[in-house]
Scaffold this motif. Structure first.
Motif, PDB file in Angstrom:
ATOM      1  N   VAL A   1     -13.614  14.991  -8.274  1.00 16.29           N
ATOM      2  CA  VAL A   1     -13.302  16.392  -8.547  1.00 16.29           C
ATOM      3  C   VAL A   1     -14.604  17.190  -8.613  1.00 16.29           C
ATOM      4  O   VAL A   1     -15.558  16.793  -9.274  1.00 16.29           O
ATOM      5  CB  VAL A   1     -12.514  16.529  -9.870  1.00 16.29           C
ATOM      6  CG1 VAL A   1     -12.297  17.984 -10.226  1.00 16.29           C
ATOM      7  CG2 VAL A   1     -11.191  15.802  -9.772  1.00 16.29           C
ATOM      8  N   ARG A   2     -14.607  18.323  -7.880  1.00 13.68           N
ATOM      9  CA  ARG A   2     -15.758  19.225  -7.912  1.00 13.68           C
ATOM     10  C   ARG A   2     -15.264  20.596  -8.366  1.00 13.68           C
ATOM     11  O   ARG A   2     -14.061  20.846  -8.428  1.00 13.68           O
ATOM     12  CB  ARG A   2     -16.382  19.326  -6.521  1.00 13.68           C
ATOM     13  CG  ARG A   2     -16.899  17.997  -5.992  1.00 13.68           C
ATOM     14  CD  ARG A   2     -17.546  18.169  -4.621  1.00 13.68           C
ATOM     15  NE  ARG A   2     -16.828  19.046  -3.709  1.00 13.68           N
ATOM     16  CZ  ARG A   2     -16.002  18.625  -2.749  1.00 13.68           C
ATOM     17  NH1 ARG A   2     -15.789  17.345  -2.571  1.00 13.68           N
ATOM     18  NH2 ARG A   2     -15.385  19.484  -1.963  1.00 13.68           N
ATOM     19  N   GLU A   3     -16.187  21.459  -8.672  1.00 13.91           N
ATOM     20  CA  GLU A   3     -15.800  22.801  -9.111  1.00 13.91           C
ATOM     21  C   GLU A   3     -15.018  23.545  -8.043  1.00 13.91           C
ATOM     22  O   GLU A   3     -14.151  24.360  -8.357  1.00 13.91           O
ATOM     23  CB  GLU A   3     -17.043  23.594  -9.501  1.00 13.91           C
ATOM     24  CG  GLU A   3     -17.595  23.185 -10.845  1.00 13.91           C
ATOM     25  CD  GLU A   3     -18.725  24.094 -11.280  1.00 13.91           C
ATOM     26  OE1 GLU A   3     -18.691  25.301 -10.949  1.00 13.91           O
ATOM     27  OE2 GLU A   3     -19.620  23.591 -11.950  1.00 13.91           O
ATOM     28  N   ASP A   4     -15.318  23.290  -6.788  1.00 11.06           N
ATOM     29  CA  ASP A   4     -14.635  23.995  -5.701  1.00 11.06           C
ATOM     30  C   ASP A   4     -13.383  23.263  -5.198  1.00 11.06           C
ATOM     31  O   ASP A   4     -12.813  23.644  -4.184  1.00 11.06           O
ATOM     32  CB  ASP A   4     -15.597  24.258  -4.544  1.00 11.06           C
ATOM     33  CG  ASP A   4     -16.121  22.974  -3.910  1.00 11.06           C
ATOM     34  OD1 ASP A   4     -16.117  21.925  -4.584  1.00 11.06           O
ATOM     35  OD2 ASP A   4     -16.539  23.027  -2.739  1.00 11.06           O
ATOM     36  N   THR A   5     -12.938  22.226  -5.927  1.00  6.09           N
ATOM     37  CA  THR A   5     -11.721  21.518  -5.543  1.00  6.09           C
ATOM     38  C   THR A   5     -10.529  22.450  -5.733  1.00  6.09           C
ATOM     39  O   THR A   5     -10.326  22.984  -6.820  1.00  6.09           O
ATOM     40  CB  THR A   5     -11.534  20.243  -6.398  1.00  6.09           C
ATOM     41  OG1 THR A   5     -12.643  19.386  -6.212  1.00  6.09           O
ATOM     42  CG2 THR A   5     -10.256  19.520  -6.022  1.00  6.09           C
TER      43      THR A   5
ATOM     44  N   THR B   1      -6.169  21.943 -12.039  1.00  6.46           N
ATOM     45  CA  THR B   1      -7.233  21.193 -12.699  1.00  6.46           C
ATOM     46  C   THR B   1      -6.718  19.789 -12.971  1.00  6.46           C
ATOM     47  O   THR B   1      -5.588  19.613 -13.439  1.00  6.46           O
ATOM     48  CB  THR B   1      -7.626  21.872 -14.031  1.00  6.46           C
ATOM     49  OG1 THR B   1      -7.998  23.214 -13.759  1.00  6.46           O
ATOM     50  CG2 THR B   1      -8.754  21.129 -14.710  1.00  6.46           C
TER      51      THR B   1
ATOM     52  N   GLN C   1     -11.018  11.302 -10.998  1.00  4.55           N
ATOM     53  CA  GLN C   1     -12.017  12.046 -11.783  1.00  4.55           C
ATOM     54  C   GLN C   1     -13.376  12.163 -11.093  1.00  4.55           C
ATOM     55  O   GLN C   1     -13.917  13.267 -11.020  1.00  4.55           O
ATOM     56  CB  GLN C   1     -12.173  11.389 -13.163  1.00  4.55           C
ATOM     57  CG  GLN C   1     -13.146  12.082 -14.079  1.00  4.55           C
ATOM     58  CD  GLN C   1     -12.523  13.280 -14.750  1.00  4.55           C
ATOM     59  OE1 GLN C   1     -11.346  13.266 -15.041  1.00  4.55           O
ATOM     60  NE2 GLN C   1     -13.306  14.309 -14.974  1.00  4.55           N
TER      61      GLN C   1
END
Length: 188
Positions: free
Chosen positions: A147-151, A155, A144
């Protein structure tokens, strides 16, 4: 020197020294270690107690008699029983305590080498631990923070982790079951 406990404690102490933890974190370490140990030791102890009750109370022999009525088909189920134990307990020790007595009693009744059956039980239990709710939660919490937005990819969620691990787990159990059915040696 052969005890894993010595080396795990030595490794943990070396890690505290090598990682140069801040002083205030070092003071929190014993409390957190104790909390984590209790969270692991109590359920494992209860699984051991359950295993002793099943074996000592004769339930293992009754279950083994029911399973041996399947004949050689029982051998296909060996990893499924072990995997179920690993899934339920998230512990090889717990899984072997719950089902080990039943598995060996059934192996004896069928004339199959009990050590090989317990090897299949133990290995499948370890694989079952990977999909257990406790391990899925641990993997989720460890991943957790990273995790980044661009990962890329899916999800991260507990459900996504389970959807990835469960088919692998079940496929391995089927292959393992076929191997047990075809290759487990008879008792000498």
């Amino acid at each position: 020197l052969g005890s894993p406990a010595l080396w795990s404690i030595s490794g943990a102490l070396a890690g505290v020294w090598i990682l140069a933890m801040e002083r205030h974190h070092r003071w929190l370490l014993p409390r957190e270690t104790g909390r984590m140990w209790l969270g692991t030791a109590i359920p494992t102890g209860l699984y051991l107690l359950l295993g002793y009750a099943i074996s000592g109370g004769g339930l293992a022999d009754s279950l083994a008699a029911a399973l041996t009525s399947l004949g050689g088909g029982f051998l296909f189920l060996v990893p499924f029983i072990g995997g179920l134990g690993g899934y339920i307990t998230a512990s090889n020790t717990g899984a072997n305590s719950m089902f080990g007595g039943t598995q060996t009693a059934a192996a004896h009744a069928l004339g199959v080498e009990p050590l090989w059956v317990m090897g299949g039980q133990n290995a499948a239990a370890g694989l079952g631990c990977l999909t257990s709710p406790a391990r899925i939660e641990l993997a989720y919490r460890l991943a957790q923070p990273h995790v980044r937005e661009d990962t890329p990819g899916r999800t991260l969620s507990r459900g996504a982790l389970l959807r990835v691990t469960m088919p692998f787990f079940l496929a391995c159990l089927v292959i393992w079951g076929l191997a047990c059915l075809l290759f487990l040696p008879a008792a000498g």
